[in-house]
Design a protein around this motif. Structure first.
Motif: not given
Lengths: 129, 755
Positions: B169-172, B174-175, B178
C-alpha cells in the motif's frame, strides 16, 4: 374418604386414575381442562386437587395460580402431575403454589401416601378451629 | 608551500619532513594543545599530502578530501579518520595533524571485508543495496535466486518490491520513507512479484546508511522469504477451521440427537402410564387367579423395565446435551451413605448378601449435588447386590487429604462374579453391559454406570474400578470436598450493571488462567468488555466472530504461539485491521511490529498501562473525574487512586475553583468534599445543578462531616452517592470512591458514547 378433583385432559389417564382412586374409597370429580378445573374447584370445594400441568384452555400452572388467588378455595391442597422429570421441575411446581408433585407414570402407592399426608395436614387447622 | 607538521613520533616527523622538502615545500613543526596522536601514521598519509596541498589552493574542503580517501580504507572506523585531519590555517600554510590512524594494518581490513562480502554473498536472506534515489546498486545471489532476476538485470533498476506489483500500500511505502528519514530502521512484511509472476512475502528490515556527516548514501534491505511459512500457516489454519467446523457440526448433531431423545422419552411416558397403571389395576382384580396374575405381572414388569430404560435414556441424553444442572449444597457424607445403604438393603437381602457400612470418623461434610450423588451410590450398590449372591457388599467412605480442601472417597466393594479386564473397558459406555447375556440374566438398562461416570465427572470427581472374574469388584468414587461451580468464583464485577453497548470489546488470548481472570477483572472495572481465549486457535475463532476493538495476545503459548496467531490475524481479512497488543516477558518489540502488532506490554501486566494502551488503540478515551477537595494530601490520594483505575483526574481546591474550570475540564464525574473554604460543597452543588451543560453530571460526595437529616435529604436528591468518610478507613474510602466512579462511568458510557 375425601373428595378429590382430578384435572386431566388425557382420557385414558383420567379413567385409570379416577377408577384407582375410587377403589381406595375416594370420591373423584373430573375436569378436562384448566379453566374447568378452576370452576369446579370453586363450585365443588374438593378436599384436594390432582392437577395435570399440561392442560388445554389454561395450563396447570395458571389454574394453580387462580385457585391460590381465590380467597374461598385458596388453601385447597394441590398435587401437580407432570410428565416432565426435568431438574428444577419440583421447585417450579412448588413455586407455582402446588403442595406436592408426582411424575407420570404415577406410582400409585406413593401418590396415595402424598394424598393422605396432605389431607391430614389440611384437616388439622380446620378441625382445630 | 609552507607545511606545519604535528606528530609525536620524531622518526616519522623526520621522514615526513624529508619527503615534503623533497617535494619543494617548507616544513615546520606544530604542537596542538591536546596531544591526540597515539599511533604510527601510515605511509599512505604522505601519499595523500600532495592531494592535501593541491586541495588547499582549490576552493574545496580539505578535510572532506582526506575523509573520502580514508573512508575507502577504513569503512567501519570513521571516528579515527576524523581524528586525522589536515586543515589550511592561512593561504599557503597547512597544518597536518597526524592523529590516530587505524591500529590495524590495512590487510586485516581487507580480509575482513572479503569475509563480510562472502557472508553477504552466501546469505540465505535477500540483501539489496540501493542508492538514495532508490536504484539497485547491489543484490546478493539469494535475491537473484528468489526473485528470478540476475544481478545485472537488477542493478540500476527500481527494487522489486517497489516495481508496480501493487503488493504494497502507498501508506506502507510512506511509512518506510518516514522511518528512514528519521534515521530509524524499518521492519515489516513486504511483498514482491518474482520474474515469473509469483507473489512472495518478505520479512524485511530496511536501514539507511549515512556518511559520517549524516548524508544518506545507501539503503540496505535484508529480506527473508516467508512465503512458504505463511502458506503453511494458512493451510494449517484452514485445516483447523475445517476441523473446528466439523467438530461444531458433530456437536450440534449430538445435541439434536439428545434433544430428540429427551422429547421422545416424555412422549413414551404417557402410554406407559396406561400400561403400568391398568396392569396394576387388573392385578388387584385378579389377585386370586394365579395364571392371569402371572401374565399381568409380566406386563407390569416389562412396563416398569421400559420405564427405567426411558428414564436412563432421558438422563444420559440430558447429561450429554448438557442440560443437567447440579444443585450443590453442604451435607454430611455419613448421612448420605447411611440413607443410601438403607435403600439398597432390600436389594442386598434379595440375593442373600450382607451389606456393611464403614464410615471413617473424620468424614465431615461435602459440597455436592445430594440427589445426583445418591443416584450414583445407589447405582453402584444395586450393581454390587445384583452381581453378588450369598456374599458380602461393603460401602465405605473416607476423607483423603489430597488437593485443595481434600476429597472424599466412596467405595463400593463386593465378593461377586467380578468383571474381566476386557469388559472393564466397555463398562462405562452407554448400552455396554459386560455381556449382552447380562441383561437377560440380571436385568438393568446398561446405562447406570455410564450415567454415574458422567455425573461424577460433572461434580469434579473421578470414578474407577478394580475387578477380576471371580474376585469381586471394587468401585471407587473420588469427589472434591467442595464442588466449586465456576460461576461462584466469578469476579464481583459481574454483580454490577452490564457495561454500555458501546463499551469497547477486548479479546485476550493467553493460556494462563490467572492472567485471564485478572485481565477480566481489571478491564471490566475500567469500562471494557472482555472476552478471553485460552488457546491461539480459540482466539482466532473468537476474533473472527467478535471483531473486538483490540486483541491482547500472549507470545508464549502451547500449540499456536503468539507470533503465529498474530500472523494469522493479520492475514485474515476479517481480523487484519484489529490492533493487536503483544504480551511478552522479553523485549521483542521489533518482531512484533514486523508481524503487525501495534504495541506490546511486558508481563506482569500493569493495569494502568494496559488501560492506557488499550484506550490509545481503541480510541476510547479515559473518563475524566473532577476532584473537589481542599485537603491536599486527601486530594492527592484520591487522584492517585482514580488514576490507578485508568481515569483522568483534574483537581480543584474548593467549589469556586471547580466552577471556574468546569467547562474547560469538562469532567464526566465529580468527586466532592463538603467542607471547603471559599465555596463549600453545598453551594457548589447549587451552582452545578443549574449549569446548562454540566447540570446533570453524576456527583459523588465524600465528606468527613456528620450530616444532619435535612442536609442528608438535600444531598440525596442532588448527588448520586454519599460516602461519609468517618464510616470508612482511608483505604475503604478510596476504594468506595474508586468503585463508585467506575460504576458511574460505566453507566455514563451507556447513556452517551464518550468522545
Amino acid at each position: 374418604m375425601a373428595r378429590i378433583l382430578l384435572v386431566e385432559d388425557n382420557e385414558m389417564n383420567r379413567d385409570m386414575l379416577s377408577r384407582r382412586l375410587e377403589r381406595k374409597g375416594h370420591v373423584v370429580l373430573i375436569a378436562v381442562n384448566g379453566l374447568q378445573g378452576v370452576e369446579m374447584a370453586r363450585a365443588e370445594r374438593p378436599d384436594l386437587v390432582l392437577m395435570d400441568m399440561s392442560l388445554p384452555e389454561i395450563d396447570g400452572w395458571e389454574a394453580t395460580r387462580r385457585v391460590r388467588a381465590d380467597s374461598e378455595i385458596g388453601r385447597t391442597p394441590i398435587i401437580a402431575l407432570t410428565a416432565h422429570a426435568m431438574d428444577g421441575d419440583r421447585q417450579r411446581v412448588l413455586d407455582a403454589g402446588c403442595d406436592e408433585y408426582e411424575t407420570k407414570p404415577v406410582e400409585m402407592d406413593r401418590l396415595l401416601q402424598k394424598i393422605e399426608r396432605l389431607l391430614r395436614a389440611s384437616l388439622r387447622p380446620v378441625g382445630g378451629g | 608551500m609552507n607545511i606545519l607538521l604535528s606528530t609525536p613520533d620524531a622518526a616519522l616527523a623526520a621522514q615526513l619532513e624529508e619527503r615534503l622538502r623533497e617535494a619543494g615545500h617548507t616544513v615546520g613543526r606544530w604542537t596542538p594543545a591536546e596531544d591526540v596522536a597515539r599511533d604510527v601514521v601510515e605511509l599512505l598519509v604522505i601519499d595523500g599530502l600532495d592531494d592535501v596541498v593541491a586541495a588547499h589552493d582549490a576552493p574545496c574542503d580539505v578535510l572532506a578530501l582526506v575523509d573520502e580517501a580514508e573512508l575507502r580504507l577504513f569503512p567501519e572506523c570513521p571516528r579515527e579518520i576524523s581524528d586525522f585531519c589536515v586543515k589550511p590555517v592561512s593561504p599557503g600554510e597547512v597544518v597536518a595533524r597526524v592523529a590516530v590512524i587505524a591500529a590495524r594494518p590495512p590487510w586485516r581490513e581487507r580480509i575482513q571485508q572479503r569475509l563480510l562480502a562472502v557472508a553477504v554473498e552466501s546469505a540465505g536472506d535477500l540483501i539489496e543495496i540501493t542508492s538514495p534515489d532508490v536504484l539497485v546498486e547491489y543484490v546478493n545471489p539469494a535475491y537473484e535466486r528468489v526473485l528470478g532476476v540476475t544481478r545485472d538485470q537488477a542493478i540500476g533498476q527500481t527494487p522489486a518490491h517497489l516495481a508496480a506489483s501493487g503488493a504494497q500500500s502507498s501508506e506502507l511505502l510512506t511509512e518506510i520513507e518516514e522511518a528512514l528519514a528519521r534515521g530509524e530502521r524499518w521492519t515489516g512484511v513486504l511483498a514482491s512479484h518474482t520474474r515469473d509472476g509469483r507473489l512472495v512475502h518478505f520479512e524485511s528490515a530496511i536501514s539507511a546508511v549515512a556518511s559520517p556527516k549524516g548524508e544518506l548514501t545507501h539503503r540496505l534491505a535484508v529480506m527473508r522469504d516467508i512465503t512458504e511459512r505463511l502458506a503453511r500457516q494458512e493451510a494449517l489454519l484452514e485445516a483447523n477451521r475445517a476441523l473446528s467446523e466439523a467438530r461444531d457440526a458433530a456437536v450440534a448433531a449430538s445435541r439434536a440427537k439428545s434433544d430428540f431423545l429427551a422429547n421422545m422419552s416424555h412422549e413414551l411416558r404417557t402410554p406407559l402410564n396406561a400400561i403400568i397403571g391398568y396392569s396394576e389395576m387388573l392385578l388387584e382384580d385378579f389377585a386370586g387367579d394365579a395364571s392371569v396374575a402371572q401374565d399381568l405381572t409380566r406386563i407390569k414388569t416389562a412396563g416398569t423395565h421400559l420405564l427405567s430404560l426411558i428414564n436412563d435414556v432421558l438422563d444420559i441424553s440430558k447429561i450429554e446435551a448438557e442440560k443437567v444442572e447440579l444443585l450443590p449444597d453442604w451435607f454430611e457424607v455419613s448421612d448420605l451413605v447411611e440413607q443410601t445403604a438403607a435403600t439398597a438393603r432390600p436389594l442386598a437381602q434379595k440375593n442373600a448378601n450382607r451389606l456393611s457400612v464403614e464410615l471413617a470418623p473424620d468424614l465431615g461434610q461435602i459440597h455436592a449435588d445430594r440427589t445426583r450423588l445418591r443416584q450414583v451410590l445407589l447405582n453402584l450398590l444395586s450393581n454390587a447386590c445384583k452381581f453378588t449372591k450369598d456374599g458380602e457388599v461393603w460401602i465405605r467412605a473416607r476423607r483423603l487429604p489430597d488437593g485443595e480442601g481434600g476429597s472424599i472417597e466412596l467405595e463400593v466393594k463386593d465378593t461377586g462374579i467380578g468383571i474381566s479386564a476386557e469388559h472393564q473397558i466397555k463398562l462405562f459406555q452407554p448400552f455396554m453391559q459386560a455381556d449382552s447375556s447380562t441383561t437377560r440374566e440380571f436385568g438393568g438398562t446398561g446405562l447406570g454406570l455410564a450415567i454415574s461416570k458422567r455425573l461424577v465427572e460433572k461434580m469434579g470427581g473421578v470414578i474407577s474400578l478394580e475387578s477380576a472374574p471371580g474376585k469381586g469388584t471394587t468401585m471407587r468414587v473420588r469427589l472434591p470436598v467442595s464442588l466449586e461451580e465456576r460461576t461462584s468464583s466469578m469476579p464481583p464485577v459481574s454483580l454490577r450493571e452490564p457495561l454500555g453497548e458501546d463499551a469497547p470489546t477486548v479479546l485476550l488470548i493467553d493460556d494462563d488462567p490467572a492472567v485471564r481472570d485478572l485481565f477480566t477483572r481489571q478491564l471490566a472495572k475500567r469500562g471494557f468488555r472482555t472476552r478471553v481465549a485460552a488457546t491461539g486457535r480459540e482466539g482466532l475463532a473468537l476474533a473472527a466472530n467478535l471483531r473486538p476493538h483490540a486483541i491482547v495476545l500472549d507470545v508464549k503459548m502451547p500449540g499456536l504461539t503468539g507470533w503465529e496467531v498474530l500472523s494469522a490475524l493479520k492475514l485474515s481479512e476479517a481480523t487484519s485491521n484489529i490492533p493487536v497488543i503483544m504480551l511478552t516477558v522479553m523485549q521483542q518489540r521489533e518482531v512484533g511490529q514486523a508481524l503487525g502488532a501495534v504495541d506490546y506490554l511486558m508481563k506482569p501486566i500493569d493495569p494502568t498501562l494496559l488501560t492506557e494502551t488499550l484506550r490509545r488503540h481503541t480510541g476510547h478515551e479515559a473518563a475524566h473525574v473532577l476532584v473537589v477537595e481542599d485537603d491536599e494530601p486527601t486530594r492527592e490520594l484520591v487522584r492517585r487512586t482514580l488514576e490507578a483505575r485508568g481515569l483522568r483526574v483534574t483537581e480543584a481546591e474548593h467549589g469556586q475553583a471547580a466552577l471556574d474550570i468546569l467547562h474547560e475540564a469538562s469532567p464526566d464525574v465529580v468527586v466532592l468534599d463538603l467542607m471547603m473554604p471559599v465555596m463549600d460543597g453545598f453551594t457548589f452543588l447549587h451552582h452545578l445543578r443549574r449549569d446548562p451543560l454540566f447540570g446533570r453530571i453524576p456527583v459523588v460526595v465524600a465528606t468527613a462531616r456528620t450530616l444532619n437529616d435535612d442536609e442528608r435529604a438535600a444531598l440525596e436528591h442532588a448527588v448520586q452517592r454519599l460516602i461519609e468518610k468517618n464510616a470508612f478507613s482511608r483505604r475503604d474510602l478510596l476504594d468506595a470512591i474508586g468503585s463508585e466512579i467506575d460504576h458511574l462511568v460505566a453507566a455514563a458510557s451507556r447513556r452517551a458514547p464518550s468522545t
